[in-house]
Design a protein around this motif. Structure first.
Motif, PDB file in Angstrom:
ATOM      1  N   TYR A   1       4.461  17.438 -16.584  1.00  8.48           N
ATOM      2  CA  TYR A   1       3.927  17.373 -17.940  1.00  8.48           C
ATOM      3  C   TYR A   1       3.168  18.659 -18.271  1.00  8.48           C
ATOM      4  CZ  TYR A   1       4.621  12.392 -16.998  1.00  8.48           C
ATOM      5  OH  TYR A   1       5.137  11.182 -16.630  1.00  8.48           O
ATOM      6  N   ALA A   2       2.400  19.136 -17.281  1.00  8.12           N
ATOM      7  CA  ALA A   2       1.629  20.358 -17.505  1.00  8.12           C
ATOM      8  C   ALA A   2       2.568  21.537 -17.751  1.00  8.12           C
ATOM      9  CB  ALA A   2       0.730  20.639 -16.296  1.00  8.12           C
ATOM     10  N   TYR A   3       3.670  21.553 -17.001  1.00  2.00           N
ATOM     11  CA  TYR A   3       4.632  22.645 -17.192  1.00  2.00           C
ATOM     12  C   TYR A   3       5.281  22.558 -18.573  1.00  2.00           C
ATOM     13  CZ  TYR A   3       8.465  25.853 -16.449  1.00  2.00           C
ATOM     14  OH  TYR A   3       9.334  26.892 -16.568  1.00  2.00           O
TER      15      TYR A   3
ATOM     16  N   LYS B   1      15.671  23.352  -9.755  1.00  5.06           N
ATOM     17  CA  LYS B   1      16.232  22.793  -8.518  1.00  5.06           C
ATOM     18  C   LYS B   1      15.759  21.359  -8.315  1.00  5.06           C
ATOM     19  CE  LYS B   1      16.486  23.676  -3.523  1.00  5.06           C
ATOM     20  NZ  LYS B   1      17.966  23.642  -3.456  1.00  5.06           N
ATOM     21  N   LYS B   2      14.485  21.123  -8.590  1.00  5.11           N
ATOM     22  CA  LYS B   2      13.929  19.783  -8.429  1.00  5.11           C
ATOM     23  C   LYS B   2      14.603  18.794  -9.378  1.00  5.11           C
ATOM     24  CE  LYS B   2       9.522  17.315  -8.779  1.00  5.11           C
ATOM     25  NZ  LYS B   2       8.088  17.454  -9.091  1.00  5.11           N
ATOM     26  N   ILE B   3      14.843  19.203 -10.611  1.00  2.00           N
ATOM     27  CA  ILE B   3      15.474  18.327 -11.599  1.00  2.00           C
ATOM     28  C   ILE B   3      16.899  17.995 -11.174  1.00  2.00           C
ATOM     29  CG2 ILE B   3      16.380  18.238 -13.962  1.00  2.00           C
ATOM     30  CD1 ILE B   3      13.886  19.847 -14.814  1.00  2.00           C
ATOM     31  N   VAL B   4      17.649  19.019 -10.758  1.00  2.00           N
ATOM     32  CA  VAL B   4      19.034  18.789 -10.348  1.00  2.00           C
ATOM     33  C   VAL B   4      19.093  17.847  -9.152  1.00  2.00           C
ATOM     34  CG1 VAL B   4      21.100  19.893  -9.404  1.00  2.00           C
ATOM     35  CG2 VAL B   4      19.866  20.973 -11.288  1.00  2.00           C
ATOM     36  N   GLU B   5      18.222  18.044  -8.177  1.00  2.00           N
ATOM     37  CA  GLU B   5      18.202  17.172  -6.995  1.00  2.00           C
ATOM     38  C   GLU B   5      17.789  15.758  -7.376  1.00  2.00           C
ATOM     39  OE1 GLU B   5      15.645  19.243  -4.306  1.00  2.00           O
ATOM     40  OE2 GLU B   5      17.258  20.554  -3.553  1.00  2.00           O
ATOM     41  N   HIS B   6      16.858  15.633  -8.336  1.00  2.00           N
ATOM     42  CA  HIS B   6      16.442  14.309  -8.813  1.00  2.00           C
ATOM     43  C   HIS B   6      17.617  13.560  -9.424  1.00  2.00           C
ATOM     44  CE1 HIS B   6      13.693  11.763 -11.626  1.00  2.00           C
ATOM     45  NE2 HIS B   6      14.043  11.098 -10.553  1.00  2.00           N
ATOM     46  N   HIS B   7      18.563  14.301  -9.992  1.00  2.00           N
ATOM     47  CA  HIS B   7      19.745  13.692 -10.592  1.00  2.00           C
ATOM     48  C   HIS B   7      20.885  13.530  -9.584  1.00  2.00           C
ATOM     49  CE1 HIS B   7      17.606  14.590 -14.296  1.00  2.00           C
ATOM     50  NE2 HIS B   7      18.492  13.881 -14.962  1.00  2.00           N
ATOM     51  N   GLY B   8      20.620  13.838  -8.325  1.00  2.00           N
ATOM     52  CA  GLY B   8      21.650  13.687  -7.303  1.00  2.00           C
ATOM     53  C   GLY B   8      22.716  14.748  -7.383  1.00  2.00           C
TER      54      GLY B   8
ATOM     55  N   ILE C   1       0.840  -1.204   0.000  1.00  2.00           N
ATOM     56  CA  ILE C   1       0.000   0.000   0.000  1.00  2.00           C
ATOM     57  C   ILE C   1       0.873   1.252   0.000  1.00  2.00           C
ATOM     58  CG2 ILE C   1      -1.624   1.348   1.397  1.00  2.00           C
ATOM     59  CD1 ILE C   1      -2.858  -1.328   2.291  1.00  2.00           C
ATOM     60  N   GLN C   2       1.949   1.242   0.804  1.00  2.00           N
ATOM     61  CA  GLN C   2       2.854   2.384   0.843  1.00  2.00           C
ATOM     62  C   GLN C   2       3.537   2.575  -0.500  1.00  2.00           C
ATOM     63  OE1 GLN C   2       5.545   1.786   4.121  1.00  2.00           O
ATOM     64  NE2 GLN C   2       3.950   2.067   5.685  1.00  2.00           N
ATOM     65  N   GLU C   3       3.882   1.454  -1.156  1.00  2.00           N
ATOM     66  CA  GLU C   3       4.509   1.560  -2.474  1.00  2.00           C
ATOM     67  C   GLU C   3       3.535   2.157  -3.481  1.00  2.00           C
ATOM     68  OE1 GLU C   3       7.321   1.532  -5.303  1.00  2.00           O
ATOM     69  OE2 GLU C   3       7.616   1.038  -3.184  1.00  2.00           O
ATOM     70  N   TYR C   4       2.257   1.731  -3.405  1.00  2.00           N
ATOM     71  CA  TYR C   4       1.242   2.311  -4.281  1.00  2.00           C
ATOM     72  C   TYR C   4       1.111   3.816  -4.017  1.00  2.00           C
ATOM     73  CZ  TYR C   4      -0.350  -2.407  -5.535  1.00  2.00           C
ATOM     74  OH  TYR C   4      -0.427  -3.685  -6.008  1.00  2.00           O
ATOM     75  N   ALA C   5       1.141   4.190  -2.731  1.00  2.00           N
ATOM     76  CA  ALA C   5       1.012   5.610  -2.380  1.00  2.00           C
ATOM     77  C   ALA C   5       2.183   6.405  -2.930  1.00  2.00           C
ATOM     78  CB  ALA C   5       0.922   5.763  -0.858  1.00  2.00           C
ATOM     79  N   ARG C   6       3.408   5.847  -2.808  1.00  2.00           N
ATOM     80  CA  ARG C   6       4.582   6.540  -3.362  1.00  2.00           C
ATOM     81  C   ARG C   6       4.476   6.656  -4.872  1.00  2.00           C
ATOM     82  NH1 ARG C   6       7.395   3.699   0.817  1.00  2.00           N
ATOM     83  NH2 ARG C   6       7.741   1.931  -0.577  1.00  2.00           N
ATOM     84  N   SER C   7       3.969   5.587  -5.517  1.00  2.00           N
ATOM     85  CA  SER C   7       3.815   5.613  -6.965  1.00  2.00           C
ATOM     86  C   SER C   7       2.809   6.672  -7.389  1.00  2.00           C
ATOM     87  CB  SER C   7       3.375   4.232  -7.464  1.00  2.00           C
ATOM     88  OG  SER C   7       3.195   4.230  -8.865  1.00  2.00           O
ATOM     89  N   ILE C   8       1.701   6.768  -6.638  1.00  2.00           N
ATOM     90  CA  ILE C   8       0.681   7.780  -6.959  1.00  2.00           C
ATOM     91  C   ILE C   8       1.256   9.169  -6.762  1.00  2.00           C
ATOM     92  CG2 ILE C   8      -1.518   8.760  -6.174  1.00  2.00           C
ATOM     93  CD1 ILE C   8      -2.398   5.870  -5.529  1.00  2.00           C
ATOM     94  N   GLU C   9       2.022   9.371  -5.681  1.00  2.00           N
ATOM     95  CA  GLU C   9       2.633  10.676  -5.440  1.00  2.00           C
ATOM     96  C   GLU C   9       3.596  11.034  -6.566  1.00  2.00           C
ATOM     97  OE1 GLU C   9       5.239  13.000  -1.982  1.00  2.00           O
ATOM     98  OE2 GLU C   9       4.829  10.852  -1.825  1.00  2.00           O
ATOM     99  N   LEU C  10       4.388  10.032  -7.004  1.00  2.00           N
ATOM    100  CA  LEU C  10       5.308  10.269  -8.108  1.00  2.00           C
ATOM    101  C   LEU C  10       4.549  10.650  -9.367  1.00  2.00           C
ATOM    102  CD1 LEU C  10       8.107  10.170  -9.443  1.00  2.00           C
ATOM    103  CD2 LEU C  10       7.773   7.707  -9.761  1.00  2.00           C
ATOM    104  N   ARG C  11       3.445   9.928  -9.639  1.00  2.00           N
ATOM    105  CA  ARG C  11       2.659  10.216 -10.833  1.00  2.00           C
ATOM    106  C   ARG C  11       2.066  11.627 -10.777  1.00  2.00           C
ATOM    107  NH1 ARG C  11       4.451   7.281 -14.779  1.00  2.00           N
ATOM    108  NH2 ARG C  11       4.382   5.047 -14.374  1.00  2.00           N
TER     109      ARG C  11
ATOM    110  N   LYS D   1       3.350  14.181  -9.240  1.00  2.00           N
ATOM    111  CA  LYS D   1       4.438  15.120  -9.502  1.00  2.00           C
ATOM    112  C   LYS D   1       4.769  15.144 -10.983  1.00  2.00           C
ATOM    113  CE  LYS D   1       6.590  14.823  -4.938  1.00  2.00           C
ATOM    114  NZ  LYS D   1       7.781  14.394  -4.162  1.00  2.00           N
ATOM    115  N   GLN D   2       4.731  13.958 -11.618  1.00  2.00           N
ATOM    116  CA  GLN D   2       5.017  13.902 -13.049  1.00  2.00           C
ATOM    117  C   GLN D   2       3.954  14.653 -13.839  1.00  2.00           C
ATOM    118  OE1 GLN D   2       5.278   9.657 -13.666  1.00  2.00           O
ATOM    119  NE2 GLN D   2       7.504   9.651 -13.456  1.00  2.00           N
TER     120      GLN D   2
END
Length: 397
Positions: free
Chosen positions: A174-176, A368-375, A157-167, A169-170
C-alpha cells in the motif's frame, strides 16, 4: 539355677513368625499391585497400555477407552497399528516407533491418531521398553495423551501469525502504491490545474484542461478503490478475477500520457487477452515496467507488448508452473538504455539499482513478487544500448 543361654531355641515360634512375615509381605505386595492396577485402570486423562513384543495390546484402561473409543473387549489382542492413519501405516510409523523403543528404550511422537469411529485426535505418545531380570525386552508400555485442544490452539496462533505477516506485506505494498502508482495521476492533476490557471480566458482550453483533471481524478479514485478492496479481503483468492490486459494498458497509457507525449514514446500492443489475477496488482506490474521503460528510453523510444498462449512444451521448461493450468506468455520489450546481462538476476532484488537514476529500487522486486503471487514466472534479458525484454508468464484460468 538354670542357665537361659543353654535353653533350646523355639523353632516353631520362629517358623510361625517368619511365615507370618512372608504372608504379610505377600499381602502388602498384592494390595500394592491391586492399587497400582486400580490406579492405571481408573486414570482417564491418559491411555495407558501394555504391548507385547510385537505391539499387540495386552490391557486397556478407562483413559484409553475415553480417548480412543474402543471397549476393552473390542481392542485387547489387536495390534496398536489400528490407531494410526493410513498414511502413517504405509510409512511404517508404528514399526519405526517400536524399533526405536526396542533399541533405545524409549520412543516419543506427536501426530494425528484414529478413534474407533474414524475421527481423529492429536496424540502425544511415549513408548517405553519393558525388561526382564536379564535385561531382555519382554514388551512395551504405551502412554497416550489427547492434546487436540492444544494443537488446535497452536494452529490458530500460527494462522494469526501468517495473517499478521500477510498484512505487514500488504502494508508495504500500500505504501508503495501511495508513493508510486498514485503519483502519476496526481502529477497530471497538478500540471493541468496549472495550465487551467494560465488559460482561464480561453474557455475551450480551460474546458479541455478540466476534462483532463477530471479524468485523472477518476483514475486516482479507481486506484484507491482497488487498494481499499485489496486491503479489506483477508483471503486473497477472493480477489482473483478475469483481467483484460488491453484495458490495463489503456489505463497505464492514460497515466503516462504526458511523459509519453513529452518523450515521443511509441507503444505497440498485440495479442493481449485476459489473465486470471488481482486487478490492482496486475496494474502495478505493468505500470512499473512501463515506468522503467519510459525512464530509461532512447532518443526514439519504442515499447512493444505482445502475448500468446504458452504451449505445453514451453510450460514444461518452468517447473514452478502448475501443469493443470493454462498460461499466457507476455513479452514486454523496449529499445532503451539496457544493462549488462550479468546483472539480469540482480534487477529483481529489493533496493537494487543498476544506475544512479532516482528511484527506490523496489519496483522490479515488487514485479517479481506479484508474478510469483499469481503462480507465474518473470525473467529479463538485456543489452547495453540495445534495450531490455521482460518475459512474463501469467495464468489465464
Amino acid at each position: 539355677m538354670d542357665n537361659p543361654l543353654s535353653s533350646p531355641p523355639n523353632y516353631r515360634t520362629l517358623s510361625e513368625q517368619l511365615q507370618n512375615h512372608v504372608q504379610e509381605s505377600e499381602l502388602n505386595l498384592r494390595e500394592s499391585e491391586e492399587r497400582y492396577h486400580k490406579m492405571i485402570e481408573e486414570v482417564q486423562d491418559y491411555a495407558i497400555l501394555l504391548l507385547d513384543i510385537d505391539g499387540n495390546i495386552q490391557n486397556w484402561n478407562r483413559g484409553a477407552q475415553k480417548i480412543k473409543g474402543y471397549t476393552e473387549k473390542e481392542i485387547v489382542g489387536r495390534n496398536f497399528r489400528v490407531f494410526y492413519l493410513d498414511s502413517d501405516r504405509e510409512d511404517q510409523l508404528p514399526e519405526r516407533l517400536i524399533n526405536e523403543a526396542y533399541t533405545t528404550g524409549r520412543a516419543t511422537h506427536e501426530g494425528w491418531r484414529l478413534r474407533s469411529d474414524g475421527t481423529t485426535f492429536w496424540g502425544s505418545v511415549v513408548i517405553t521398553g519393558l525388561h526382564d531380570a536379564d535385561n531382555n525386552i519382554i514388551g512395551f508400555s504405551k502412554v497416550t495423551r489427547d492434546l487436540t485442544e492444544r494443537k488446535l490452539a497452536e494452529d490458530q496462533i500460527q494462522e494469526y501469525a501468517r495473517s499478521i505477516e500477510l498484512r505487514n506485506k500488504q502494508l508495504e505494498e500500500y505504501a508503495y502504491i501511495a508513493s508510486h502508482d498514485l503519483q502519476e495521476p496526481l502529477r497530471k492533476i497538478q500540471v493541468f490545474a496549472e495550465m487551467l490557471h494560465n488559460n482561464l480566458d480561453d474557455k475551450e482550453a480551460a474546458l479541455r484542461h478540466l476534462d483532463r483533471i477530471s479524468a485523472s481524478a477518476k483514475r486516482m479514485s479507481q486506484l484507491i478503490k482497488d487498494v481499499l478492496k485489496y486491503s479489506q479481503v483477508s483471503v486473497t483468492e477472493e480477489l482473483f478475477e478475469d483481467v483484460c490486459l488491453n484495458q490495463v494498458f489503456e489505463g497505464i497509457k492514460e497515466d503516462f500520457d504526458l511523459l509519453i507525449l513529452e518523450k515521443g514514446v511509441t507503444i505497440k500492443t498485440k495479442g493481449l487477452g485476459t489473465v486470471k489475477g488481482i486487478p490492482i496488482q496486475i496494474h502495478q506490474l505493468f505500470n512499473n515496467l512501463m515506468g522503467n521503460a519510459i525512464k530509461f528510453c532512447s532518443q526514439t523510444p519504442l515499447i512493444k507488448v505482445s502475448a500468446q498462449p504458452l504451449s505445453a512444451f514451453m510450460a514444461a521448461q518452468y517447473p514452478e508452473l502448475r501443469q493443470e493450468h493454462n498460461y499466457t506468455i507476455i513479452t514486454f520489450k523496449d529499445n532503451g538504455q539496457g544493462f549488462d546481462p550479468q546483472y539480469a538476476d540482480q534487477v529483481f532484488k529489493m533496493f537494487k539499482r543498476l544506475t544512479n537514476n532516482a528511484g527506490t529500487g523496489i519496483g522490479l522486486a515488487l514485479c517479481k513478487k506479484i508474478v510469483e503471487h499469481h503462480g507465474g514466472h518473470i525473467s529479463v534479458v538485456s543489452q547495453p544500448g540495445v534495450g531490455t525484454t521482460f518475459t512474463i508468464i501469467l495464468p489465464v484460468d
